[in-house]
Design a protein around this motif. Structure first.
Motif: not given
Ligand SMILES: [Zn+2]
Length: 210
Positions: A185-210
């Motif tokens: 749902g919602g107005e969904e769109t997609y863009q291509a982005r590089c690893y620096k510009c990609h935004e993903l709020p709430g992404k787990p910090d893999i360095e601290h996943v045990s």
């Protein structure tokens, strides 16, 4: 019987995977004199019914099968071979990431190869989280030769560098990590982005996943 050969075309959204697949099929049909069965999952509604289509309007007729029932690929092939009175040489599958469960589409492709069909698949490699999407990347393991693996790239919508991640936005905002893989749902769109510009709020910090 000789095992078939697999070609995997993969990459980000907007990297012209479908256009590359269509060009490859046209070349093999026109110059290679191959009989090719083109298949797409029914869950892919963006390109319309009965066609595979790239963003520039290039399109080609395709048989649709339910994305959650890969075995129906065999039914389509049998039905059409009977109708046409000859066997296909090549099975082409677009949007291969939409087939689920991944193991059963993997087994389907393996069986097609065992039966002697050549297979060409095109698929999205990573989802909006930058994590493997369906079976696309695993299928590379069935290729005989590195030349049969075609990795296409997009350009980052923000900075213009190589953009290999799909950025999913709903109503213009980056969707959080815990969203479903497919649209909700919602107005969904997609863009291509590089690893620096990609935004993903709430992404787990893999360095601290045990
Ligand atoms: Zn960028």
């Amino acid at each position: 019987m000789k095992r078939g050969k697999l070609v995997v075309i993969y990459g980000n959204m907007f990297s012209n995977k479908t256009g590359t697949l269509i060009n490859e099929i046209e070349t093999l049909r026109n110059y290679g004199k191959k009989r090719i069965c083109v298949i797409k999952p029914k869950t892919d509604t963006r390109s319309g019914t009965g066609f595979i289509k790239n963003s520039k309007g290039l399109q080609m007729e395709a048989f649709e099968v339910p994305g959650n029932t890969p075995s129906e690929i065999f039914d389509v092939i049998r039905r059409e071979e009977l109708k046409q009175g000859s066997d296909f040489n090549i099975i082409a599958i677009d949007e291969v990431q939409f087939f689920t469960p991944p193991l059963s589409i993997f087994q389907t492709v393996k069986e097609l190869l065992r039966k002697g069909y050549d297979v060409i698949v095109a698929g999205l490699s990573l989802d909006f989280k930058g994590e493997p999407f369906g079976v696309t990347l695993q299928l590379i393991g069935l290729c005989d030769d590195v030349r049969d693996v075609i990795n296409l790239h997009s350009r980052c919508h923000e900075c213009g560098e190589q953009g290999d991640l799909p950025q999913r936005l709903v109503d213009g905002n980056p969707v959080p990590y815990n969203s479903d893989q497919l649209k909700v749902g919602g107005e969904e769109t997609y863009q291509a982005r590089c690893y620096k510009c990609h935004e993903l709020p709430g992404k787990p910090d893999i360095e601290h996943v045990s």
